[in-house]
Design a protein around this motif. Structure first.
Motif, short mmCIF file in Angstrom:
data_model
loop_
_atom_site.label_atom_id
_atom_site.label_comp_id
_atom_site.label_asym_id
_atom_site.label_seq_id
_atom_site.Cartn_x
_atom_site.Cartn_y
_atom_site.Cartn_z
N LEU A 89 21.78 -2.47 -84.61
CA LEU A 89 20.33 -2.57 -84.41
C LEU A 89 19.67 -1.68 -85.47
N VAL A 90 18.97 -2.31 -86.40
CA VAL A 90 18.40 -1.62 -87.56
C VAL A 90 16.88 -1.62 -87.44
N LEU A 91 16.29 -0.43 -87.51
CA LEU A 91 14.85 -0.26 -87.44
C LEU A 91 14.30 0.00 -88.83
N ILE A 92 13.31 -0.78 -89.26
CA ILE A 92 12.65 -0.59 -90.55
C ILE A 92 11.20 -0.21 -90.28
N GLY A 93 10.80 0.98 -90.70
CA GLY A 93 9.45 1.47 -90.48
C GLY A 93 8.74 1.75 -91.79
N GLY A 94 7.43 1.84 -91.71
CA GLY A 94 6.63 2.12 -92.90
C GLY A 94 5.18 1.74 -92.68
N ASP A 95 4.33 2.14 -93.62
CA ASP A 95 2.91 1.84 -93.54
C ASP A 95 2.68 0.33 -93.63
N THR A 232 20.45 2.43 -86.83
CA THR A 232 20.03 2.81 -88.17
C THR A 232 18.51 2.82 -88.24
N VAL A 233 17.96 3.85 -88.87
CA VAL A 233 16.52 3.95 -89.10
C VAL A 233 16.28 3.98 -90.60
N LEU A 234 15.61 2.95 -91.11
CA LEU A 234 15.24 2.88 -92.52
C LEU A 234 13.73 3.05 -92.62
N TYR A 235 13.30 3.82 -93.61
CA TYR A 235 11.88 4.11 -93.75
C TYR A 235 11.42 3.80 -95.17
N PHE A 236 10.38 2.96 -95.28
CA PHE A 236 9.80 2.63 -96.57
C PHE A 236 8.79 3.71 -96.96
N GLU A 237 8.96 4.28 -98.14
CA GLU A 237 8.04 5.28 -98.64
C GLU A 237 7.40 4.79 -99.93
N GLY A 238 6.22 5.27 -100.20
CA GLY A 238 5.52 4.90 -101.43
C GLY A 238 4.04 4.73 -101.18
N GLU A 239 3.29 4.70 -102.23
CA GLU A 239 1.86 4.50 -102.16
C GLU A 239 1.53 3.08 -102.58
N LYS A 240 0.49 2.51 -101.95
CA LYS A 240 0.11 1.14 -102.28
C LYS A 240 -0.35 1.02 -103.72
N GLN A 241 -0.88 2.09 -104.28
CA GLN A 241 -1.36 2.06 -105.66
C GLN A 241 -0.22 2.19 -106.67
N ILE A 242 0.97 2.59 -106.20
CA ILE A 242 2.14 2.75 -107.07
C ILE A 242 3.11 1.63 -106.77
N SER A 243 3.66 1.02 -107.81
CA SER A 243 4.51 -0.15 -107.62
C SER A 243 5.89 0.21 -107.07
#
Length: 461
Positions: A89-95, A232-243
């Motif tokens: 069971l894989v969790l993907i989180g982020g803005d 598993t916990v995966l987290y998306f990081e980054g800014e919308k203005q940065i590719s």
């Protein structure tokens, strides 16, 4: 008729109380405790007969069948620890809008030819998902099935009936159980629906991806509850203005934690960045002061990144301190060490520290790069272009040892760096018989590191 017994649950951490409190004693949040009804177990599991527990000696457990799927995206496989484990069971989180659904649709495009995939969305209709898939060039090759719904029991029934190889739930905040009266997205609904999907994944040996948004504080919604349930916990990081997007493994029962994958967001989806170090250093100006290159370790991968420091005269009574990609409190500590141990005064200047490319440096080995960038910015001395550093700064001004020295040094040499400043204690981790192709300078204090910057090829004493 007697009134049904109620419980009080914190909407932030899920802690239960027998009566209402103004402040949650578990997470410290105020006015987050809400009244709710006791939660029945989904699917009537409490009424199921209790069977005898079966067990097997560990030597009899066979791995003859392949227990991992390749997702077709090498960066994602790296973060997952080598591929997607069956029954996980894989969790993907982020803005919102960071690329979670885009990544999952691209997985469907790569894996649809060999595996059957059920994509369940509680936010979009099947036609909307198809429009997004066409934009990304995802056809599924006949193995992708779409469904739009938000009832937990209906989803579980459909999975047991169709028996797909992979299930995707987008997102958990929209899924509700008819056995619970609370609204969608509440801590009780999220916890119980996630728990139900966990039982489904384990019993049917089907890997399940669950998408989760973040709350107003920037954490995964229902953080403590969901992190304990999923594998598993995966987290998306980054800014919308940065590719650039960074996929980080916060928890992984089947692989290394703190592993990262680097992607570039484009009009046609996410693209893998095979060489993150080269990408992070592209566009660097070597003739400007306040710039230092550090090699940090993300999981098993060494990555070179640029640390920038801008030190300018302040017009305020209380000078500004701004840190982007670096811990704010640790910046204050390094400034205090520089003033106390080396005599450089930062009291009348504004200090801005930035890590280029959207990376977040939480490793102590990045301290030396920040200290050298601050020294360079204050004194307006340019750090040589082909110089990289790493090491932890102590309160006495000493440079402490870092781990995985060989991997860091080899990464710098591979990208053409000629000199590397490392802690003196880390020399014991290097083999004297190996030729690393780079001059290695060992230092014990910050002052020795400052002298090494301008020492040419002479090693710091």
């Amino acid at each position: 008729m007697a009134k049904a017994k109620t419980v009080f649950v914190c909407s932030e951490c899920g802690q239960e109380y027998s009566k209402w409190n103004g402040r949650c004693t578990a997470c410290g949040s105020w006015n987050t405790i809400e009244e709710t009804e006791p939660v029945p177990l989904i699917g009537g599991r409490s009424a199921a007969p209790v069977g005898e527990l079966k067990f097997s000696p560990i030597g009899d457990v066979s791995f003859e069948d392949e227990i991992r799927y390749s997702t077709g995206i090498s960066e994602l496989d790296r973060v997952l620890g080598g591929g997607l484990v069956k029954g996980s069971l894989v969790l993907i989180g982020g803005d919102p809008g960071i690329g979670k659904s885009t990544l999952l649709l691209q997985i469907c495009g790569f894996m649809g030819g060999q595996h059957s995939i059920l994509y369940v969305s509680g936010e979009e209709s099947e036609r909307q998902i198809k429009l997004r898939a066409d934009r990304l060039g995802v056809s599924g090759n006949g193995g992708l099935m779409l469904a739009s719904g938000n009832n937990c029991e209906s989803i579980i029934q459909a999975v047991k009936k169709t028996k797909p190889d992979i299930v995707i739930i987008d997102s958990i905040q929209t899924i509700t159980s008819s056995a619970i009266s609370s609204s969608a997205g509440s801590i009780v609904q999220v916890r119980e629906c996630t728990n139900a999907f966990m039982h489904l994944a384990k019993s049917e040996e089907i890997p399940i991806f669950i998408v989760s948004h973040v709350n107003k504080d920037g954490g995964i919604a229902g953080p403590k509850i969901m992190e304990h349930i999923v594998d598993t916990v995966l987290y998306f990081e980054g800014e919308k203005q940065i590719s650039y997007r960074i996929l980080r493994a916060v928890k992984n029962r089947f692989g290394s934690t703190n592993e990262i994958g680097v992607f570039n967001m484009d009009d046609d989806g996410l693209h893998e960045v095979a060489n993150p170090s080269e990408t992070m250093l592209s566009g660097r100006i070597s003739t400007v002061s306040g710039s230092a290159v550090v090699c940090t370790l993300e999981g098993t991968r060494p990555i070179l990144s640029e640390v920038q420091a801008l030190v300018t005269k302040s017009s305020l009574s209380a000078p500004r301190r701004v840190a982007t990609g670096f811990d704010y409190n640790r910046l204050y500590m390094i400034l205090a060490v520089l003033e106390k141990r080396t005599g450089f005064f930062f009291g009348g200047v504004d200090v801005y520290v930035n890590v280029v490319g959207g990376l977040k440096l939480d490793e102590p080995a990045a301290d030396l790069a920040v200290a050298l960038a601050l020294y360079s910015g204050l004194c307006d001395k340019v750090i040589p272009e082909k110089l990289m550093v790493f090491g932890e700064v102590g309160l006495g001004g000493e440079i402490r040892a870092a781990s995985h020295v060989r991997e860091r040094v080899r990464e710098g040499a591979r990208l053409g760096f000629e000199r590397c400043i490392i802690p003196k204690q880390s020399f014991s981790s290097l083999s004297k018989n190996d030729n690393y192709g780079i001059q290695i300078i060992g230092v014990r204090t910050l002052e020795q590191a400052f002298r090494a910057i301008n020492a040419g090829k002479e090693e710091a004493k």
